[in-house]
Design an enzyme around this catalytic site. Sequence first.
Site, mmCIF file in Angstrom:
data_model
loop_
_atom_site.group_PDB
_atom_site.id
_atom_site.type_symbol
_atom_site.label_atom_id
_atom_site.label_comp_id
_atom_site.label_asym_id
_atom_site.label_seq_id
_atom_site.Cartn_x
_atom_site.Cartn_y
_atom_site.Cartn_z
ATOM 1 N N LYS A 102 0.853 -1.195 0.000
ATOM 2 C CA LYS A 102 0.000 0.000 0.000
ATOM 3 C C LYS A 102 0.879 1.232 0.000
ATOM 4 O O LYS A 102 2.005 1.197 0.501
ATOM 5 C CB LYS A 102 -0.897 0.027 1.255
HETATM 6 P P1 NAD Z 1 -12.973 7.912 -3.221
HETATM 7 O O1 NAD Z 1 -11.966 8.917 -2.867
HETATM 8 O O2 NAD Z 1 -13.353 7.716 -4.642
HETATM 9 O O3 NAD Z 1 -14.331 8.201 -2.410
HETATM 10 C C1 NAD Z 1 -14.347 8.320 -1.012
HETATM 11 C C2 NAD Z 1 -15.735 8.748 -0.578
HETATM 12 O O4 NAD Z 1 -15.743 8.808 0.854
HETATM 13 C C3 NAD Z 1 -16.134 10.133 -1.073
HETATM 14 O O5 NAD Z 1 -17.519 10.170 -1.318
HETATM 15 C C4 NAD Z 1 -15.778 11.021 0.122
HETATM 16 O O6 NAD Z 1 -16.525 12.227 0.145
HETATM 17 C C5 NAD Z 1 -16.163 10.101 1.262
HETATM 18 N N1 NAD Z 1 -15.499 10.466 2.530
HETATM 19 C C6 NAD Z 1 -14.213 10.860 2.708
HETATM 20 N N2 NAD Z 1 -14.008 11.156 4.009
HETATM 21 C C7 NAD Z 1 -15.189 10.914 4.644
HETATM 22 C C8 NAD Z 1 -15.631 11.043 5.974
HETATM 23 N N3 NAD Z 1 -14.803 11.495 6.939
HETATM 24 N N4 NAD Z 1 -16.913 10.704 6.277
HETATM 25 C C9 NAD Z 1 -17.744 10.270 5.305
HETATM 26 N N5 NAD Z 1 -17.402 10.143 4.022
HETATM 27 C C10 NAD Z 1 -16.137 10.465 3.695
HETATM 28 O O7 NAD Z 1 -12.439 6.533 -2.567
HETATM 29 P P2 NAD Z 1 -12.848 5.053 -2.966
HETATM 30 O O8 NAD Z 1 -11.876 4.552 -3.955
HETATM 31 O O9 NAD Z 1 -14.312 4.987 -3.226
HETATM 32 O O10 NAD Z 1 -12.513 4.288 -1.598
HETATM 33 C C11 NAD Z 1 -13.434 4.211 -0.530
HETATM 34 C C12 NAD Z 1 -13.019 3.114 0.431
HETATM 35 O O11 NAD Z 1 -12.977 1.861 -0.283
HETATM 36 C C13 NAD Z 1 -11.630 3.278 1.039
HETATM 37 O O12 NAD Z 1 -11.649 2.761 2.352
HETATM 38 C C14 NAD Z 1 -10.752 2.405 0.150
HETATM 39 O O13 NAD Z 1 -9.586 1.966 0.818
HETATM 40 C C15 NAD Z 1 -11.711 1.274 -0.122
HETATM 41 N N6 NAD Z 1 -11.370 0.495 -1.311
HETATM 42 C C16 NAD Z 1 -11.293 1.117 -2.531
HETATM 43 C C17 NAD Z 1 -11.016 0.336 -3.658
HETATM 44 C C18 NAD Z 1 -10.992 0.928 -5.043
HETATM 45 O O14 NAD Z 1 -10.933 0.153 -6.016
HETATM 46 N N7 NAD Z 1 -11.103 2.230 -5.220
HETATM 47 C C19 NAD Z 1 -10.792 -1.047 -3.527
HETATM 48 C C20 NAD Z 1 -10.888 -1.623 -2.261
HETATM 49 C C21 NAD Z 1 -11.183 -0.846 -1.168
#
Ligand code: NAD
Length: 409
Positions: A102
């Site tokens: 990561k």
């Molecule tokens: P992103 O940046 O596209 O979206 C994040 C979302 O969370 C946004 O809507 C943002 O406004 C919201 N957010 C941020 N801080 C917040 C808070 N304090 N309270 C409430 N909402 C909040 O990110 P993503 O890629 O959608 O990732 C989201 C989660 O999924 C993370 O934990 C990431 O590690 C996990 N994840 C992502 C992927 C991927 O393929 N993108 C894969 C596995 C896991």
Amino acid sequence: MTASESTDQYFREAAGIMGLSGNMQKLLLTPEREVKVQVAMEMDNGELATYIGYRVQHNRSRGPMKGGLRYHPEVDADEVLSLATLMTWKTAVVDIPYGGAKGGIQIDARSLSPGELERLTRRFVDEIHDVIGPDKDIPAPDMGTNAQVMAWIMNQYEKYHGFNPACVTGKPVELHGAAGREEATGRGVGLLTIALLEKEEKNIEGARIALQGFGNVGKFAAQYLHERGAKLVAISDAYGGIYNPQGINVPLLTDYVATHKKVLNFPESEAISNEELLTADCDVLIPAAIGGVIVDSIVPHIRAKYIVEAANNPTVPSADRALAKRGIILLPDILANAGGVTVSYFEWVQNRQHFRWDLERVRHELDRKMIDAFETTWSLATEKKVPLRLAAYLVGIGRVGRATALGGY
Ligand code: NAD
């Protein structure tokens, strides 16, 4: 408790049941390499800005290390270590030939101009290009990064090492990316939410869902579930949430967020806080934003019967135990959100073979991998009478442990 202590606690519980020796536990928990670099760049106003970039490579016993790159104000060395460890177990649970890694930079990506974001990304690659690569460690998108950032990573990496699209995944489809990568994590979350409800003899049609986070993962999970008849009653992002007991129109909300950049003030909805979202009246709660949001004080107020962890690390271990005591069934992150890394693997395979799959093939292979992993975990949980998280760790650690023992040290 720090983020890495949380993930290690889940590991130790599973390792205890498996009878792993203390030395083996130490070997599997200790990261292979932790890199911390200076990322200095010129801002648009001509001033110099310096950030700290991290890349943690946890384990490579099953293949090259793989994991996202996060740009978020809460990134620190410990969080990156915890997320790298999770990737090791996750790639093993879905049985793809990778280890875990990561990376991250502590910054609010929304505060940067596109030019600043590009310079930050290129300077970070300048610092770490020697330790990443298609056979070493392959970055991918996470919070605050996207396909454009991955394209810059590829371009900067290639300046040192020549043509090599497999050095990073989650790239734009027009630039060696895979069809279906962007939707993959959300699709997997949606698919397994339905699989979980089916095991419980419940129907997705009309199921009420509360979703925290409407970014890459949350948006596609919401679309998948909405299309199959679920009612998204509450949705939030970093600015707050909205509630509509009749169900939010997800396609309209997607268009609304594309313009307004937040869910707040969406027509025919009531404003709620992120805490109210977690305790909203619903059947399934899906945290899809940041870690550590489901804490002890919230557990007694959670009304969902099921929790599907789309985010990484959203539940702290003590809250996890309290949820189990309350009979709330939780599908853990290392299984629920593994769709993204699975399609990243398909992208890497396509890049290495110079052969493109169509969207139908990607979706078919993704669904098969996710359902296989879900069925393996569900059967083990049933057989051993343990929660799904513990079962998933038993599957993941078992595979990593066997590869380590077979390969030797
Ligand atoms: P992103 O940046 O596209 O979206 C994040 C979302 O969370 C946004 O809507 C943002 O406004 C919201 N957010 C941020 N801080 C917040 C808070 N304090 N309270 C409430 N909402 C909040 O990110 P993503 O890629 O959608 O990732 C989201 C989660 O999924 C993370 O934990 C990431 O590690 C996990 N994840 C992502 C992927 C991927 O393929 N993108 C894969 C596995 C896991």
